[in-house]
Motif scaffolding. Structure first.
Motif, PDB file in Angstrom:
ATOM      1  N   ARG A  21       0.988  -1.055  -0.022  1.00  0.00           N
ATOM      2  CA  ARG A  21       0.151  -0.049  -0.047  1.00  0.00           C
ATOM      3  C   ARG A  21       0.937   1.412   0.061  1.00  0.00           C
ATOM      4  O   ARG A  21       0.431   2.149  -0.616  1.00  0.00           O
ATOM      5  N   HIS A  22       1.925   1.410   0.717  1.00  0.00           N
ATOM      6  CA  HIS A  22       2.557   2.451   0.883  1.00  0.00           C
ATOM      7  C   HIS A  22       3.939   2.740   0.088  1.00  0.00           C
ATOM      8  O   HIS A  22       4.845   3.504   0.380  1.00  0.00           O
ATOM      9  N   PHE A  25       8.267   8.255  13.042  1.00  0.00           N
ATOM     10  CA  PHE A  25       8.099   8.413  11.575  1.00  0.00           C
ATOM     11  C   PHE A  25       9.306   8.247  10.761  1.00  0.00           C
ATOM     12  O   PHE A  25       9.023   7.537   9.893  1.00  0.00           O
ATOM     13  N   LYS A  26      10.228   8.385  11.154  1.00  0.00           N
ATOM     14  CA  LYS A  26      11.725   8.529  10.264  1.00  0.00           C
ATOM     15  C   LYS A  26      11.885   6.723  10.522  1.00  0.00           C
ATOM     16  O   LYS A  26      12.479   6.572   9.576  1.00  0.00           O
ATOM     17  N   SER A  27      11.777   6.414  11.474  1.00  0.00           N
ATOM     18  CA  SER A  27      12.123   4.774  11.666  1.00  0.00           C
ATOM     19  C   SER A  27      11.222   4.215  10.603  1.00  0.00           C
ATOM     20  O   SER A  27      11.494   3.183  10.201  1.00  0.00           O
ATOM     21  N   ARG A  28       9.947   4.401  10.582  1.00  0.00           N
ATOM     22  CA  ARG A  28       9.009   3.754   9.599  1.00  0.00           C
ATOM     23  C   ARG A  28       9.442   4.051   8.193  1.00  0.00           C
ATOM     24  O   ARG A  28       9.245   3.006   7.320  1.00  0.00           O
ATOM     25  N   LYS A  87      12.248   1.685   7.636  1.00  0.00           N
ATOM     26  CA  LYS A  87      12.133   0.214   7.397  1.00  0.00           C
ATOM     27  C   LYS A  87      11.188  -0.156   6.209  1.00  0.00           C
ATOM     28  O   LYS A  87      11.476  -0.872   5.361  1.00  0.00           O
ATOM     29  N   LEU A  88      10.569   1.015   5.587  1.00  0.00           N
ATOM     30  CA  LEU A  88       9.666   0.950   4.600  1.00  0.00           C
ATOM     31  C   LEU A  88      10.543   1.123   3.205  1.00  0.00           C
ATOM     32  O   LEU A  88      10.367   0.253   2.287  1.00  0.00           O
ATOM     33  N   GLY A  89      11.660   1.794   3.376  1.00  0.00           N
ATOM     34  CA  GLY A  89      12.752   1.851   2.212  1.00  0.00           C
ATOM     35  C   GLY A  89      13.183   0.454   2.074  1.00  0.00           C
ATOM     36  O   GLY A  89      13.499  -0.070   1.071  1.00  0.00           O
ATOM     37  N   SER A  90      13.710  -0.135   3.232  1.00  0.00           N
ATOM     38  CA  SER A  90      14.586  -1.312   3.162  1.00  0.00           C
ATOM     39  C   SER A  90      13.855  -2.533   2.762  1.00  0.00           C
ATOM     40  O   SER A  90      14.296  -3.274   1.910  1.00  0.00           O
ATOM     41  N   SER A  91      12.520  -2.604   3.345  1.00  0.00           N
ATOM     42  CA  SER A  91      11.642  -3.776   3.013  1.00  0.00           C
ATOM     43  C   SER A  91      11.212  -3.812   1.430  1.00  0.00           C
ATOM     44  O   SER A  91      11.314  -4.726   0.687  1.00  0.00           O
ATOM     45  N   SER A 108      19.245  -0.851  10.135  1.00  0.00           N
ATOM     46  CA  SER A 108      20.109  -1.575   9.180  1.00  0.00           C
ATOM     47  C   SER A 108      19.398  -2.323   8.189  1.00  0.00           C
ATOM     48  O   SER A 108      18.666  -3.126   8.220  1.00  0.00           O
ATOM     49  N   VAL A 109      19.548  -2.073   6.905  1.00  0.00           N
ATOM     50  CA  VAL A 109      19.087  -3.015   5.800  1.00  0.00           C
ATOM     51  C   VAL A 109      19.599  -4.513   6.004  1.00  0.00           C
ATOM     52  O   VAL A 109      18.719  -5.377   5.853  1.00  0.00           O
TER      53      VAL A 109
END
Length: 401
Positions: free
Chosen positions: A184-185, A223-226, A229-233, A383-384
């Motif tokens: 979704r995001h 917010f920055k942590s999300r 994680k969104l970028g890495s996933s 960390s990715v």
């Protein structure tokens, strides 16, 4: 080193693209050389006040590509581009009634129109031929022969030619959107067929703020942590599930919008997705092994994976010593309890400098380095490489079944 960057900036599109690419090749070039050239990434996507080519050329290019004028296809068309790079520039426009009928999209829809610079394909071929001649001369100089410029240019040639073809970029965008249809995001611009040609590409216009703003913001930690994680996933899905990896995920290419409720939504900036990488099943498996080895701080396994990538082209004089050296490096990190404070990108970069890997593998590793760099700035605890442990492979395999 600043003089080297300035020379590339003034030399032509192929030289700029090679500089951007060379900045990522820590396995081939000295660290200060790579650092100096990294600025070419941000400078190539700066918003501009003056276009690299004029509106007259843009209008002719659209007419040639679609056999229709700007007035036929668009109700509004901004005279000044919103962004420009070494390959082309991007305009904001609004579909007319005729444009809407041609595409099946509502009239008045805001779109991005990317137009390739005049003669950029021929200029790249000319620049590339000149670069190869210089590389051959350089290889004869003992002090510079270790740079292996001819080899690096050969690796660099294929993705560069692909970037010039905006129709190929459209196919990549379409595939990325299909691959992320359940996520979704995360979204990418949609190419708007039939307004797609090698020299002109019309796509949806993505709104949002550059992710660099959040990287620089000292607050909003949750917010920055999300975002991190969104970028890495998203990257792990590209690499380990979809096997289509966007190879240009630097912060200037990523926008953040707020969905409702206010959660982050990442989208690709309109500057394109021409650079994409596929891996063979063998390399895909090795990449997963490499990431898992990094998450375990297993230096010997990291060394084994990197040597396997290079196959018969490996130039490491003592593989056993290389693996033992890496094991000691990570043992020292563990002993100092410094892994949380150690940037994963720095550790991976240190490995990259010690071994010669094929260009397509290096492109994926470098994309990881770039992503690790900005995601760790968003959240120093993230960390990715560590996220590989928790990636929900089972969900994606169910979707693909």
């Amino acid at each position: 080193m600043c003089g080297c960057r300035a020379t590339l900036e003034s030399a032509g599109p192929a030289f700029i693209k090679w500089g951007q690419w060379a900045a990522t090749r820590h396995d081939l070039f000295p660290p200060d050389f790579c650092t100096a050239l990294e600025q070419l990434h941000t400078q190539a996507i700066l918003f501009v006040q003056a276009p690299a080519h004029g509106l007259k050329f843009t209008r002719h290019a659209i007419q040639r590509a679609f056999d229709a004028s700007v007035e036929d296809l668009f109700e509004e068309f901004d005279a000044v581009p919103v962004a420009s790079g070494s390959i082309g520039q991007v305009y904001r426009a609004m579909l007319s009634d005729k444009g809407a009928r041609n595409t099946g999209i509502d009239p008045g829809t805001v779109v991005a129109v990317k137009v390739r610079h005049p003669g950029v394909g021929e200029a790249i071929q000319r620049d590339f031929a000149l670069m190869m001649r210089v590389a051959r001369l350089t290889s004869m100089l003992p002090l510079l022969s270790h740079l292996r410029l001819e080899d690096t240019l050969s690796q660099f040639a294929a993705p560069l030619r692909e970037q010039v073809d905006l129709a190929l970029e459209a196919r990549h965008l379409w595939q990325f959107n299909y691959n992320f249809r359940h996520v979704r995001h995360v979204r990418f611009p949609f190419p708007i067929y039939p307004l797609v040609a090698p020299e002109v590409l019309v796509e949806t216009f993505e709104e949002g703020e550059g992710i660099s703003r959040y990287v620089a913001d000292p607050g909003r930690s949750t917010f920055k942590s999300r975002l991190a994680k969104l970028g890495s996933s998203s990257f792990l899905q590209m690499m380990l599930i979809d096997n289509l990896i966007h190879s240009d995920l630097h912060p200037g290419n990523i926008l953040v919008a707020l969905d409702s409720p206010p959660v982050p939504l990442l989208s690709k900036r309109v500057t394109g997705a021409g650079m994409a990488t596929h891996l063979s099943p063998e390399d895909q498996g090795l990449m997963l092994e490499l990431f898992q080895a990094f998450s375990r701080l297993d230096g010997r396994e990291i060394g084994e994976c990197t040597l396997k990538f290079s196959k018969d082209n490996q130039t490491c004089p003592d593989p056993t010593a290389f693996k033992e050296e890496l094991q000691q490096y990570f043992t020292d990190i563990q002993a100092e309890q410094a892994w949380v404070e150690t940037n994963g990108a720095e550790a991976m970069s240190a490995v990259l400098e010690l071994v010669n890997m094929p260009g397509h593998i290096c492109a994926v590793v470098v994309t990881t380095l770039v992503l690790e760099g900005w995601s760790s700035q968003l959240d120093p605890r993230h960390s990715v490489l560590e996220q590989v442990k928790y990636f929900p492979f089972h969900q994606y395999f169910l979707w693909l079944a």
